[in-house]
Design an enzyme around this catalytic site. Structure first.
Site, PDB file in Angstrom:
ATOM      1  N   ASP A  83       5.632  -9.634   0.879  1.00 42.67           N
ATOM      2  CA  ASP A  83       6.611  -9.628   1.979  1.00 42.67           C
ATOM      3  C   ASP A  83       6.202 -10.490   3.156  1.00 42.67           C
ATOM      4  O   ASP A  83       7.007 -10.721   4.060  1.00 42.67           O
ATOM      5  CB  ASP A  83       6.829  -8.178   2.456  1.00 42.67           C
ATOM      6  CG  ASP A  83       7.503  -7.352   1.383  1.00 42.67           C
ATOM      7  OD1 ASP A  83       6.924  -6.343   0.963  1.00 42.67           O
ATOM      8  OD2 ASP A  83       8.591  -7.754   0.940  1.00 42.67           O
ATOM      9  N   HIS A 133      -1.830  -3.420   0.632  1.00 43.85           N
ATOM     10  CA  HIS A 133      -1.090  -3.048  -0.589  1.00 43.85           C
ATOM     11  C   HIS A 133      -1.840  -1.897  -1.253  1.00 43.85           C
ATOM     12  O   HIS A 133      -3.064  -1.857  -1.241  1.00 43.85           O
ATOM     13  CB  HIS A 133      -1.014  -4.239  -1.555  1.00 43.85           C
ATOM     14  CG  HIS A 133       0.058  -4.092  -2.589  1.00 43.85           C
ATOM     15  ND1 HIS A 133      -0.132  -3.360  -3.740  1.00 43.85           N
ATOM     16  CD2 HIS A 133       1.331  -4.534  -2.625  1.00 43.85           C
ATOM     17  CE1 HIS A 133       0.979  -3.393  -4.449  1.00 43.85           C
ATOM     18  NE2 HIS A 133       1.886  -4.095  -3.805  1.00 43.85           N
TER      19      HIS A 133
HETATM   20  C1  SDX Z   1       5.711  -3.721  -1.190  1.00 44.97           C
HETATM   21  O1  SDX Z   1       3.768  -0.661  -4.517  1.00 44.97           O
HETATM   22  C2  SDX Z   1       4.217  -1.866  -4.696  1.00 44.97           C
HETATM   23  O2  SDX Z   1       3.964  -2.500  -5.711  1.00 44.97           O
HETATM   24  C3  SDX Z   1       5.071  -2.401  -3.558  1.00 44.97           C
HETATM   25  C4  SDX Z   1       5.527  -3.847  -3.681  1.00 44.97           C
HETATM   26  C5  SDX Z   1       6.487  -4.060  -4.860  1.00 44.97           C
HETATM   27  O3  SDX Z   1       6.605  -5.215  -5.304  1.00 44.97           O
HETATM   28  O4  SDX Z   1       7.200  -3.062  -5.228  1.00 44.97           O
HETATM   29  O5  SDX Z   1       4.396  -4.694  -3.818  1.00 44.97           O
HETATM   30  C6  SDX Z   1       6.308  -4.283  -2.432  1.00 44.97           C
HETATM   31  O6  SDX Z   1       6.106  -2.667  -0.759  1.00 44.97           O
HETATM   32  C7  SDX Z   1       4.568  -4.452  -0.534  1.00 44.97           C
HETATM   33  C8  SDX Z   1       3.995  -3.694   0.698  1.00 44.97           C
HETATM   34  C9  SDX Z   1       4.911  -3.974   1.881  1.00 44.97           C
HETATM   35  N1  SDX Z   1       4.529  -3.118   3.038  1.00 44.97           N
HETATM   36  C10 SDX Z   1       3.944  -3.637   4.115  1.00 44.97           C
HETATM   37  O7  SDX Z   1       3.609  -4.800   4.237  1.00 44.97           O
HETATM   38  C11 SDX Z   1       3.775  -2.636   5.256  1.00 44.97           C
HETATM   39  C12 SDX Z   1       2.370  -2.775   5.857  1.00 44.97           C
HETATM   40  N2  SDX Z   1       1.404  -2.297   4.896  1.00 44.97           N
HETATM   41  C13 SDX Z   1       1.043  -0.908   4.931  1.00 44.97           C
HETATM   42  O8  SDX Z   1       1.821  -0.008   5.552  1.00 44.97           O
HETATM   43  C14 SDX Z   1       0.144  -0.448   3.791  1.00 44.97           C
HETATM   44  O9  SDX Z   1      -0.759  -1.438   3.577  1.00 44.97           O
HETATM   45  C15 SDX Z   1       0.828  -0.064   2.491  1.00 44.97           C
HETATM   46  C16 SDX Z   1       1.880   0.975   2.705  1.00 44.97           C
HETATM   47  C17 SDX Z   1       1.435  -1.261   1.849  1.00 44.97           C
HETATM   48  C18 SDX Z   1      -0.245   0.516   1.582  1.00 44.97           C
HETATM   49  O10 SDX Z   1      -0.724   1.660   2.192  1.00 44.97           O
HETATM   50  P1  SDX Z   1      -1.823   2.599   1.466  1.00 44.97           P
HETATM   51  O11 SDX Z   1      -2.208   2.061   0.151  1.00 44.97           O
HETATM   52  O12 SDX Z   1      -1.350   4.005   1.540  1.00 44.97           O
HETATM   53  O13 SDX Z   1      -3.085   2.380   2.340  1.00 44.97           O
HETATM   54  P2  SDX Z   1      -3.437   3.221   3.639  1.00 44.97           P
HETATM   55  O14 SDX Z   1      -2.211   3.399   4.482  1.00 44.97           O
HETATM   56  O15 SDX Z   1      -4.190   4.423   3.211  1.00 44.97           O
HETATM   57  O16 SDX Z   1      -4.406   2.192   4.400  1.00 44.97           O
HETATM   58  C19 SDX Z   1      -5.786   2.149   4.088  1.00 44.97           C
HETATM   59  C20 SDX Z   1      -6.424   1.724   5.416  1.00 44.97           C
HETATM   60  C21 SDX Z   1      -6.033   2.638   6.573  1.00 44.97           C
HETATM   61  O17 SDX Z   1      -7.073   2.545   7.521  1.00 44.97           O
HETATM   62  P3  SDX Z   1      -8.239   3.719   7.533  1.00 44.97           P
HETATM   63  O18 SDX Z   1      -7.518   5.038   7.635  1.00 44.97           O
HETATM   64  O19 SDX Z   1      -8.981   3.542   6.216  1.00 44.97           O
HETATM   65  O20 SDX Z   1      -9.078   3.387   8.730  1.00 44.97           O
HETATM   66  O21 SDX Z   1      -5.941   0.407   5.772  1.00 44.97           O
HETATM   67  C22 SDX Z   1      -5.211   0.507   6.978  1.00 44.97           C
HETATM   68  C23 SDX Z   1      -4.826   1.953   7.163  1.00 44.97           C
HETATM   69  O22 SDX Z   1      -4.667   2.260   8.550  1.00 44.97           O
HETATM   70  N3  SDX Z   1      -4.025  -0.344   6.811  1.00 44.97           N
HETATM   71  C24 SDX Z   1      -3.517  -1.142   7.750  1.00 44.97           C
HETATM   72  C25 SDX Z   1      -2.442  -1.809   7.124  1.00 44.97           C
HETATM   73  N4  SDX Z   1      -2.324  -1.386   5.866  1.00 44.97           N
HETATM   74  C26 SDX Z   1      -3.309  -0.480   5.670  1.00 44.97           C
HETATM   75  N5  SDX Z   1      -3.862  -1.345   9.040  1.00 44.97           N
HETATM   76  C27 SDX Z   1      -3.122  -2.252   9.706  1.00 44.97           C
HETATM   77  N6  SDX Z   1      -2.079  -2.948   9.185  1.00 44.97           N
HETATM   78  C28 SDX Z   1      -1.709  -2.743   7.900  1.00 44.97           C
HETATM   79  N7  SDX Z   1      -0.683  -3.400   7.379  1.00 44.97           N
END
Ligand code: SDX
Length: 453
Positions: A367, A309
């Site tokens: 989710d 998140h």
């Molecule tokens: C919702 O914003 C809100 O409030 C949203 C929400 C709401 O109520 O409106 O809470 C609802 O959208 C919840 C989130 C649902 N999405 C998912 O579950 C999809 C999977 N999660 C990700 O795609 C990700 O975690 C996000 C999009 C939710 C957040 O992404 P960020 O904050 O941009 O973080 P990032 O992509 O920069 O990740 C940081 C690190 C990265 O690794 P490094 O580059 O540091 O090595 O964490 C890793 C990412 O690769 N990472 C993951 C991951 N999420 C982040 N690696 C594997 N699996 C994941 N799910």
């Protein structure tokens, strides 16, 4: 918001300095007001994804990502989940205070009497293929509502804004259930005024004209609670989309349609549907290690859906509540030993011990478990994000009303750092060598891209 102190920014290239006010709210980090930075220093700020950028002030929802705290108008989500109802929470988010008994009755009555949709809208549904994704239908139908409700589109009129908000909250379940009925080819079901918000939705989703339908109280309560948990969440992607669309003066129905579109993405509200598909793909507990390895592999596009998140670097408080509810609902409604639920529990357990997820503070979000409850309620997977949109409409309209009501409200218009081609002069056709235009070059060269696809 109060002025706390100032931050001095000095340009080491010129020695020029500027004092920027630091603004403080009720809870959470203070913010540096940079609105005069470009005027005084000639610089933009740069923050892709708005990781460190506050886009507005708001009094609606507060999140503490480190502590896993979520407050609606100051009330902890745990207390509202345990003691409130979705329509009471809707009133709270819209008007800022919990309603009296009389106010709640009146508000519930207003919402109930706005649940029908114009009969002409039915022909709109017939324009979609039966296999249209319900979110595609939601974007289209909600966006078209302004064509029917000319009496509530003057955004400068507070009464118009309120009526539009009530209509949107009331009609989303009807529009959503109709999109499901269209996809399964059974007749649309009209709302029934004696039913609750959640009960009405369940009946419009699952009843048939050929038989009586009794709303299951366990399903009704579970759905009402899930709606509370999804109602608002500060300046997430879809809410920010609604605010930006609203800042141009677009009508409320168009703004909510833009929020639905933004919510659809798998990185946002589309994640609940993606979690179920991911669990089906993983299939069995023995496959968890290989999928965790894929999630950690930068060269593999796979991500652990429902994990991570932007704000929560602790357990999403909503996920905790839903996880507990999963146990209860599956025990009463679904298969208490649903292999997918068992798989989800094991996946969570293994991921939360894995250094990659621990170091990046990746926890289950709202989710991760919600889809399992929707599945137990009999809701098809392609309707999961629609469920999210029904609930989030309350937050979207509350945030939209707050934005429109801002005394100095102005159109949102971010800037950029331009790093394209330097200025250059037009070249006559005969003097040009073949342009290197990336992946599409082959398509153009081979005539693959046609205008009519
Ligand atoms: C919702 O914003 C809100 O409030 C949203 C929400 C709401 O109520 O409106 O809470 C609802 O959208 C919840 C989130 C649902 N999405 C998912 O579950 C999809 C999977 N999660 C990700 O795609 C990700 O975690 C996000 C999009 C939710 C957040 O992404 P960020 O904050 O941009 O973080 P990032 O992509 O920069 O990740 C940081 C690190 C990265 O690794 P490094 O580059 O540091 O090595 O964490 C890793 C990412 O690769 N990472 C993951 C991951 N999420 C982040 N690696 C594997 N699996 C994941 N799910």
């Amino acid at each position: 918001m109060t002025n706390k102190h100032t931050l001095t920014v000095t340009d080491n290239a010129t020695g020029k300095s500027v004092e920027l006010p630091v603004r403080e709210g009720t809870h959470g980090p203070a913010a540096v007001d940079i609105s005069t930075l470009y005027r005084d220093m000639g610089y933009f700020t740069y923050d892709p994804g708005f990781v460190s950028t506050g886009s507005c002030r708001s009094a609606i929802t507060y999140i503490d990502g480190e502590q896993g705290v979520l407050l609606y108008r100051g009330y902890p989500i745990e207390q509202l989940a345990e003691r409130s109802s979705f329509l009471e929470v809707a009133f709270l988010l819209l008007y800022g205070e919990l309603p009296t008994h009389e106010q709640l009755n009146r508000f519930s009555g207003v919402i109930t009497h706005h649940t029908m949709i114009n009969e002409s809208l039915k022909s709109f549904y017939r324009g979609f293929y039966h296999d249209a994704h319900p979110m595609a239908i939601m974007v289209g139908v909600v966006g078209s509502l302004s064509a029917f409700y000319h009496d509530s589109t003057d955004i400068r009129n507070p009464r118009h804004r309120e009526v539009a908000a009530h209509r949107l909250i009331a009609k989303m379940p009807t529009i959503a259930a109709a999109s499901h009925k269209h996809s399964v080819g059974t007749p649309f079901i009209y709302p029934k005024n004696e039913l609750s918000y959640a009960g009405n939705f369940l009946r419009m989703m699952f009843s048939l004209p050929t038989e009586d339908y009794a709303v299951d109280p366990v399903a009704e309560k579970a759905l009402d609670l899930i709606f509370i948990l999804h109602a608002d969440h500060e300046q997430n992607a879809s809410t920010s989309t609604v605010r930006l669309a609203g800042s141009s003066g677009a009508n409320p129905f168009a703004c909510i349609a833009s929020g639905i579109a933004a919510l659809w993405g798998p990185a946002h509200g589309g994640a609940n549907e993606a979690v179920l598909r991911m669990l089906a793909q993983i299939g069995e507990v023995k496959n968890i290690p290989s999928y965790l390895a894929k999630a950690k592999d930068k060269n593999d596009g796979f991500r652990l859906m429902g994990f991570g998140h932007r704000v929560y670097k602790n357990y999403d408080p909503r996920a905790k509540i839903i996880r507990e509810m999963c146990h209860q609902v599956l025990a009463k409604l679904g298969d208490a030993n649903d292999p997918m639920f068992e798989l989800a529990l094991r996946l969570e357990e293994v991921a939360l011990k894995d250094d990659y997820f621990v170091e990046r503070k990746l926890y289950p979000n709202v989710d991760f478990y919600s889809g399992l409850i929707y599945k137990a309620l009999g809701i098809p997977t392609n309707m999961f994000t629609v469920m999210f949109a029904i609930a989030r409409t309350v937050g979207w309209v509350a945030q939209w009303m707050e934005m429109i009501g801002e005394p100095n409200q102005k159109i949102g218009r971010p800037r950029q750092v331009y790093d394209g081609s330097p200025q250059r002069d037009y070249q006559p056709l005969e003097e040009r060598r073949s342009a290197i235009i990336g992946a599409t070059e082959g398509s153009f060269a081979n005539g693959e891209l046609r205008g009519t696809d």
